[in-house]
Design an enzyme around this catalytic site. Structure first.
Site, mmCIF file in Angstrom:
data_model
loop_
_atom_site.group_PDB
_atom_site.id
_atom_site.type_symbol
_atom_site.label_atom_id
_atom_site.label_comp_id
_atom_site.label_asym_id
_atom_site.label_seq_id
_atom_site.Cartn_x
_atom_site.Cartn_y
_atom_site.Cartn_z
ATOM 1 N N HIS A 87 0.901 -1.078 0.280
ATOM 2 C CA HIS A 87 -0.306 -0.336 0.118
ATOM 3 C C HIS A 87 0.936 1.658 0.041
ATOM 4 O O HIS A 87 2.196 1.544 0.526
ATOM 5 C CB HIS A 87 -0.987 -0.475 1.419
ATOM 6 C CG HIS A 87 -1.866 -1.167 1.249
ATOM 7 N ND1 HIS A 87 -3.185 -1.223 0.403
ATOM 8 C CD2 HIS A 87 -2.169 -2.338 1.492
ATOM 9 C CE1 HIS A 87 -3.482 -2.358 0.978
ATOM 10 N NE2 HIS A 87 -3.611 -2.823 1.476
ATOM 11 N N ARG B 293 -7.120 -12.055 9.306
ATOM 12 C CA ARG B 293 -7.082 -10.877 9.603
ATOM 13 C C ARG B 293 -6.398 -11.760 11.196
ATOM 14 O O ARG B 293 -7.874 -11.313 12.278
ATOM 15 C CB ARG B 293 -6.849 -9.929 9.493
ATOM 16 C CG ARG B 293 -7.315 -9.643 8.267
ATOM 17 C CD ARG B 293 -8.112 -8.529 7.744
ATOM 18 N NE ARG B 293 -8.140 -7.893 6.257
ATOM 19 C CZ ARG B 293 -9.951 -8.558 5.851
ATOM 20 N NH1 ARG B 293 -10.689 -9.591 6.560
ATOM 21 N NH2 ARG B 293 -9.975 -8.313 4.441
ATOM 22 N N ILE C 18 -0.922 -8.127 13.808
ATOM 23 C CA ILE C 18 -0.181 -7.425 11.969
ATOM 24 C C ILE C 18 -1.378 -7.787 11.542
ATOM 25 O O ILE C 18 -0.831 -8.863 10.897
ATOM 26 C CB ILE C 18 1.313 -8.129 12.037
ATOM 27 C CG1 ILE C 18 2.372 -7.716 13.459
ATOM 28 C CG2 ILE C 18 2.364 -7.743 10.940
ATOM 29 C CD1 ILE C 18 2.513 -6.928 14.327
ATOM 30 N N CYS D 64 4.749 -28.065 -15.540
ATOM 31 C CA CYS D 64 4.051 -27.972 -15.530
ATOM 32 C C CYS D 64 3.872 -26.408 -16.464
ATOM 33 O O CYS D 64 4.485 -25.839 -16.996
ATOM 34 C CB CYS D 64 3.566 -26.818 -14.410
ATOM 35 S SG CYS D 64 2.187 -25.615 -14.331
HETATM 36 C C1 LIG Z 1 -7.698 -11.198 3.621
HETATM 37 C C2 LIG Z 1 -6.628 -10.668 4.147
HETATM 38 C C3 LIG Z 1 -5.577 -9.713 3.177
HETATM 39 C C4 LIG Z 1 -4.981 -8.401 3.760
HETATM 40 N N1 LIG Z 1 -4.372 -7.932 1.850
HETATM 41 C C5 LIG Z 1 -3.265 -7.385 2.558
HETATM 42 C C6 LIG Z 1 -2.431 -6.553 1.931
HETATM 43 O O1 LIG Z 1 -2.816 -6.803 0.001
HETATM 44 N N2 LIG Z 1 -1.671 -5.411 2.034
HETATM 45 C C7 LIG Z 1 -0.772 -5.673 3.296
HETATM 46 O O2 LIG Z 1 -0.492 -4.941 3.489
HETATM 47 N N3 LIG Z 1 -1.283 -6.569 4.139
HETATM 48 C C8 LIG Z 1 -2.146 -7.165 3.800
HETATM 49 N N4 LIG Z 1 -2.467 -8.046 4.686
HETATM 50 C C9 LIG Z 1 -2.241 -8.714 5.831
HETATM 51 C C10 LIG Z 1 -1.069 -9.208 6.050
HETATM 52 O O3 LIG Z 1 -1.269 -10.463 5.202
HETATM 53 C C11 LIG Z 1 -0.790 -9.697 7.460
HETATM 54 O O4 LIG Z 1 -0.436 -8.533 7.610
HETATM 55 C C12 LIG Z 1 0.675 -10.141 7.795
HETATM 56 O O5 LIG Z 1 0.844 -11.523 5.810
HETATM 57 C C13 LIG Z 1 1.136 -11.123 9.117
HETATM 58 O O6 LIG Z 1 2.579 -11.497 9.022
HETATM 59 P P1 LIG Z 1 2.578 -12.626 9.720
HETATM 60 O O7 LIG Z 1 3.869 -12.504 9.917
HETATM 61 O O8 LIG Z 1 2.790 -11.482 11.234
HETATM 62 O O9 LIG Z 1 2.362 -13.713 10.223
HETATM 63 P P2 LIG Z 1 1.371 -14.598 9.765
HETATM 64 O O10 LIG Z 1 1.968 -15.310 8.301
HETATM 65 O O11 LIG Z 1 0.665 -16.003 10.055
HETATM 66 O O12 LIG Z 1 2.712 -15.510 10.179
HETATM 67 C C14 LIG Z 1 2.963 -16.491 11.680
HETATM 68 C C15 LIG Z 1 3.593 -17.840 11.357
HETATM 69 O O13 LIG Z 1 3.451 -17.953 13.220
HETATM 70 C C16 LIG Z 1 3.450 -20.037 13.182
HETATM 71 N N5 LIG Z 1 3.498 -19.942 14.281
HETATM 72 C C17 LIG Z 1 2.391 -19.521 14.828
HETATM 73 N N6 LIG Z 1 1.963 -20.097 16.374
HETATM 74 C C18 LIG Z 1 3.325 -21.139 16.610
HETATM 75 C C19 LIG Z 1 3.786 -21.757 17.311
HETATM 76 N N7 LIG Z 1 3.367 -21.899 18.103
HETATM 77 N N8 LIG Z 1 5.489 -21.820 17.376
HETATM 78 C C20 LIG Z 1 5.852 -21.837 15.904
HETATM 79 N N9 LIG Z 1 4.676 -21.182 14.561
HETATM 80 C C21 LIG Z 1 3.797 -20.535 14.606
HETATM 81 C C22 LIG Z 1 2.017 -19.442 12.141
HETATM 82 O O14 LIG Z 1 2.180 -20.829 11.453
HETATM 83 C C23 LIG Z 1 2.896 -18.273 10.853
HETATM 84 O O15 LIG Z 1 3.570 -18.925 9.398
HETATM 85 C C24 LIG Z 1 -4.154 -9.101 4.835
HETATM 86 C C25 LIG Z 1 -4.261 -10.431 5.271
HETATM 87 C C26 LIG Z 1 -5.891 -11.203 4.862
HETATM 88 C C27 LIG Z 1 -6.082 -11.906 5.989
#
Ligand SMILES: Cc1cc2nc3c(=O)[nH]c(=O)nc-3n(C[C@H](O)[C@H](O)[C@H](O)COP(=O)(O)OP(=O)(O)OC[C@H]3O[C@@H](n4cnc5c(N)ncnc54)[C@H](O)[C@@H]3O)c2cc1C
Length: 509
Positions: free
Chosen positions: A53, A314, A343, A416
């Protein structure tokens, strides 16, 4: 049991955990990252809109606003270092009335007052030039040229690989069960594979960050907010040229249409709270909602073009689930615990800034933690990944591919057909230390089986290549880890063996 002591333990291999791992890998520190699934990018970071964004959505007074603004310009260098596909195609928030126009002008002024973002309100004629097939009644738009599209899972994987190349240990299929602390100091973590010791724990566990935080006495709840999507065939990827948003609502930025960086067309997401953190089901009601949202912007959406539907969740902390902020802080007690929670969007766009913020938090606590650390940069740090040959990159000059497959015949076998992925590309990924031998992991890395046939044609051949490379039976190859085996039995010879066993048992009786 792992006797090795680490400086920093990171929980979660999403875009945030891996961005932090990569950022910290430039220092002479011993770091381990733990991911409970078979692969990194298995949580929210694999299923989202993939938009970087421009940074005008959230106020600069919020962490998500400030970090998005700070991060957006950082992507050019990151994707160039990590060889991740990214395009700054710009975004348009489309209005249909004079009232919308006034709101967009206000939005622009509010945003410019807080940050130097390139933003313009454009009128019908310019809008038509940019997007000829938008709905007739689309008369105005807020144009942000700096918005971009990226492959969120390729970014996450590349960050993890680069961190690993720079010395970070990545422990897959390792679930963190508890954070260990003594006399208000972090001492390590307990996992399904034993204990790991270290005096800093970074909680980047996405939807499960509340569970991790609860083990150090923190009390907040992560509530999942679902978003559903339709993905269209590559044939339709050029129907629109920008990320196209409707006017935003209280709840979200709305149902958008965008080309993906791989050339597909993406429609979605909607936005509603669900109870279950694993609820990735796509619903009929949800698909109807995104379909009618898309039709308002783009009336000739191709009904028969959908090749896949999916949902993402989210991770919100619901003081107000539709208007909350990231929670990034180092706790006073226990010293050494850093929360990177809640996040939600724009977490992908903000990941580089989040990593820098965590780096600053670590600097602040580096002398106060149980085993103090010094952040000395290591001379061997290399921020870059090598670029591997991809047939798809040669689509406009196929003749140059000859050279690649003359050096290695495997690059001459297309596995593929939809996505033009060769056996050589698949093997190159499987040879990397971080690539798990699963179909989904290969899909995320090479796009093999991500096209129109969704693996119907190439899936069995990919499974065969995995089996050959890992010297395992095709029966052991999985979609995404244990329990998702794709073949049940060898029809010909196993049936015969079974009969023999059966006969033998009968004879023995
Ligand atoms: C529908 C949707 C649309 C979005 N669109 C955008 C967008 O266009 N642009 C943007 O900037 N953001 C967007 N977002 C937000 C963005 O996708 C997230 O903010 C981001 O992916 C979060 O990343 P993360 O690493 O915090 O979480 P995650 O990717 O969920 O990573 C957390 C990881 O921790 C692991 N985990 C959990 N518990 C444990 C445990 N006990 N031990 C070991 N591992 C564990 C999980 O398996 C996971 O892999 C969107 C989100 C959604 C749902």
């Amino acid at each position: 049991m792992n006797d090795k002591k680490y400086d920093i333990l990171i929980v979660g291999g999403g875009v945030v955990g891996t961005a932090i791992a990569r950022e910290l890998s430039k220092y002479n520190l011993s770091i381990a990252l733990f991911e409970k699934e078979t692969d990194v990018a298995s949580g929210t970071s694999k299923a989202n809109s993939g938009i970087i964004h421009a940074g005008y959505n959230a106020s600069k007074d919020t962490l998500k606003g400030r970090l998005n603004i700070e991060s957006n310009p950082m992507f050019d260098q990151i994707v160039s270092d990590l060889k991740v596909p990214f395009k700054r195609i710009g975004s348009l928030v489309v209005g249909h009335s004079q009232e919308d126009k006034e709101k967009l002008i206000l939005e622009k002024e509010k945003s410019l007052a807080q940050a130097d973002i390139d933003l313009r309100v454009i009128e019908k004629q310019e809008l038509r030039e940019k997007e000829p097939d938008l709905a007739e009644d689309a008369i105005v738009a807020l144009y942000a040229p700096n918005a971009g599209i990226i492959s969120p899972y390729k970014l996450t994987i590349a960050q993890a690989e680069n961190a690993a190349n720079n010395g970070v240990e990545i422990h897959l299929q390792t679930e963190v069960k508890q954070v260990l602390h003594e006399n208000n100091y972090i001492t390590g973590i307990k996992t399904n594979k034993g204990e790991f010791y270290g005096s800093v724990v970074i909680n980047a566990a996405g939807l499960y960050a509340d569970k991790i935080a609860a083990t150090v006495g923190e009390n907040y709840e992560i509530v999942p907010r679902k978003g559903e999507y339709n993905l269209f065939d590559k044939k339709y990827g050029s129907l629109v040229n920008h990320v196209i948003f409707p006017m935003p609502s209280e709840k979200s930025k709305g149902i958008l249409i965008t080309p993906t960086v791989d050339g597909n067309l993406l429609l979605g997401p909607n936005s509603y709270v669900v109870d279950d953190k694993d609820d990735l089901e796509v619903t009929e009601q949800g698909l109807n909602e995104i379909w009618s949202g898309g039709k308002k912007l783009y009336p000739s959406l191709p009904g028969g073009g959908v090749i896949s539907s999916f949902a993402g969740l989210r991770a919100t902390i619901p003081a107000d689930p539709y208007n909350d902020d990231f929670k990034i802080e180092a706790l006073d007690k226990p010293v050494g615990f850093i929360d990177v929670a809640g996040i939600q969007s724009p977490g992908l766009s903000s990941a580089p800034g989040i990593a820098k913020m965590v780096e600053r938090l670590i600097k602040d606590i580096s002398t106060e933690i149980k085993a103090p650390i010094s952040l000395k940069e290591k001379p061997t740090y290399n921020p870059e990944l090598d670029k591997l040959p991809r047939l798809d990159d040669y689509k406009d000059h196929r003749e140059d591919w000859h050279q690649v497959y003359q050096e290695d015949n495997n690059y001459g076998e297309i596995v593929c057909r939809c996505e033009h992925v060769t056996k050589g590309e698949i093997i190159a990924e499987l040879k990397k230390s971080l690539a798990p031998p699963t179909l989904d992991a290969l899909k995320r890395r090479t796009r093999a089986s991500g096209g129109r046939c969704q693996g119907g044609f190439c899936g069995p051949r990919i499974a065969e290549i995995i089996a050959e490379e890992f010297n395992i039976s095709p029966l052991e190859v999985t979609k995404n880890g244990p329990g998702s085996e794709i073949l049940m039995e060898r029809v010909k010879d196993i049936k015969a063996d079974r009969d023999i066993t059966y006969r033998r048992q009968k004879d023995e009786n």
